[in-house]
Design an enzyme around this catalytic site. Structure first.
Site, short mmCIF file in Angstrom:
data_model
loop_
_atom_site.label_atom_id
_atom_site.label_comp_id
_atom_site.label_asym_id
_atom_site.label_seq_id
_atom_site.Cartn_x
_atom_site.Cartn_y
_atom_site.Cartn_z
N LYS A 80 79.83 15.70 -26.27
CA LYS A 80 80.41 16.17 -27.80
C LYS A 80 79.77 17.15 -28.64
O LYS A 80 78.40 17.04 -28.70
CB LYS A 80 80.47 14.91 -28.47
CG LYS A 80 81.50 15.08 -29.79
CD LYS A 80 81.64 13.56 -30.38
CE LYS A 80 82.27 13.39 -31.66
NZ LYS A 80 82.40 11.90 -32.23
N SER A 95 87.13 10.62 -32.58
CA SER A 95 86.68 12.05 -32.75
C SER A 95 86.24 12.93 -31.52
O SER A 95 86.12 14.06 -31.72
CB SER A 95 85.84 12.44 -34.04
OG SER A 95 84.46 11.57 -33.59
N SER A 151 85.71 6.34 -32.00
CA SER A 151 85.57 7.74 -31.73
C SER A 151 85.32 8.04 -30.03
O SER A 151 85.60 9.09 -29.69
CB SER A 151 84.69 8.46 -32.47
OG SER A 151 85.00 8.63 -33.95
#
Length: 411
Positions: free
Chosen positions: A49, A126, A150
């Site tokens: 990420k 996310s 997330s």
């Protein structure tokens, strides 16, 4: 029938950004690194990420102004170093929601990655690109961060295995500042063998061996979801029952789950504003409605409210510990629905978020590990099922989840 975007060719290390059909990878600040010539993870491709330090690179944290206002990192996050030294190749960085303050999988600036099971749907966030990249076959494993789901939500929406480890079990130094007391490093993988192998490497051995022979079914958490979701979970819960010697039902929360959500929101909001407030006031970045309104609300939380929430969390920990004893696993829906359609109304998406928050807040508030299993479907797309277990039983929980998933895939 909707055409899927599964089974894409696995990526290799390249100086050029991946041109992926799912739009899961960053372009502007792409970086890829070859792993060591030998090691236990040789031949494995991984992604991270876009919130982790890599020497010479800058992460965007889901917003172009963050990228523009921060210098390249001078160190690399320790887990990335460890993966590279074990022979795995870093093939790219994945898109995330704006400032990670969302679980929908939307990003107005860089685009919202496509769900490979149904491109009409969101990926969840996310760590949206993280879930899409693995489900689409571009990488073997991908890493993200998890506060309110997330990693768990993208795992559920994209039909892959995912873990939020015990709080502080895995070193997440080099991650973007966010919520210091609840944010953890997590990861997802599609192949149970890969998930177990990476877990052994990342988590290490559990300090204590628990039997994990008792299953707790929380009726209050099942009541959170709509009737059709609960109906589609029945067969999966029934399957999971077969792995335990004892099955009991009860409530995990003696009161109102919404009160637990409020405790979570006040702790998260206060700490997120501590992390972002100075930067936000200095640069005034344009944010989309969801992250923007949440950040504005976070700025209003007082220190007294924060301290009261921390005290309330201690009581929640005691309550969860009464349920999740040393031999107990809890089964629950990962999120309150399948992945929302991109055409769903804001009202509908917000309703789902509020439902999901009641399910997702338990692990971060109590610090227990949670693994998401891809063993249920609804409307021909994945529906996430999760297991919670005692703190620091992470690897045992992973092995159990992998066994259940492998047996499911054989049917």
């Amino acid at each position: 029938m909707v055409e899927t975007l599964l089974n894409n060719k696995k990526l290799t290390v390249s100086p050029h950004p991946p041109y992926d059909a799912l739009q899961a990878f960053v372009r502007e600040n792409h970086i890829a690194l070859e792993g060591a010539a030998e090691g236990p993870l040789k031949g494995m491709a991984f992604a991270v990420k876009d919130v982790f330090d890599i020497v010479g690179s800058t992460y965007s944290n889901g917003h172009p102004m963050w990228l523009q206002t921060h210098e390249p990192a001078t160190e690399t996050s320790s887990f990335i170093v460890n993966m590279l030294e074990a022979g795995a190749d870093l093939v790219g960085k994945t898109i995330c929601d704006e400032l990670c303050y969302s679980i929908s999988g939307e990003n107005w600036n860089y685009g919202s990655p496509l769900n490979p099971h149904d491109p009409r749907r969101y990926c969840g966030g996310s760590s949206s690109g993280t879930g899409a990249a693995v489900a689409g076959g571009y990488v073997d494993v991908a890493f993200g961060s998890d506060c309110l789901g997330s990693v768990r939500v993208p795992a559920a929406y994209n039909g892959v295995l995912g873990i939020r480890p015990t709080l502080y079990r895995v070193d997440n130094s080099g991650e973007a500042p966010y919520c210091k007391s609840m944010d953890v490093l997590g990861y997802v993988a599609q192949d149970p063998d890969v998930f177990e192998q990476v877990s052994e490497f990342i988590l290490g051995e559990d300090q204590h061996q628990q039997s994990l022979k008792r299953l707790f079914i929380p009726v209050d958490l099942l009541d959170v979801v709509d009737d059709n979701v609960r109906e589609h979970l029945k067969s999966s819960i029934g399957r999971i029952k077969g792995y335990f010697d004892e099955v009991v039902e009860g409530k995990i929360c003696p009161g109102d789950l919404q009160d637990w959500v409020k405790v979570f929101q006040h702790i998260q909001g206060y700490e997120v504003w501590e992390s972002y407030g100075g930067w936000y006031r200095k640069y005034r970045p344009q944010l989309s409605e969801g992250p923007g309104s949440r950040l504005e609300w976070a700025s209003t939380i007082t220190y007294a409210q924060y301290q009261a929430a921390l005290e309330a969390r201690e009581e929640i920990i005691k309550q969860v510990d009464q349920v999740i004893t040393e031999d107990t696993v809890v089964v629950l829906p990962t999120a309150a629905s399948i992945a929302p359609l991109r055409t769903d109304s804001e009202e509908s998406i917000n309703h789902t978020r509020l439902q999901s928050s009641q399910l997702l807040c338990i692990s971060p508030l109590s610090g227990v590990p949670q693994v998401t299993l891809p063993i249920a479907t609804m409307e021909e797309v994945p529906l996430g099922v999760s297991l919670l277990s005692p703190r620091h039983s992470d690897l045992q929980l992973v092995k159990l989840a992998c066994q259940i998933t492998q047996d499911y895939l054989k049917t």
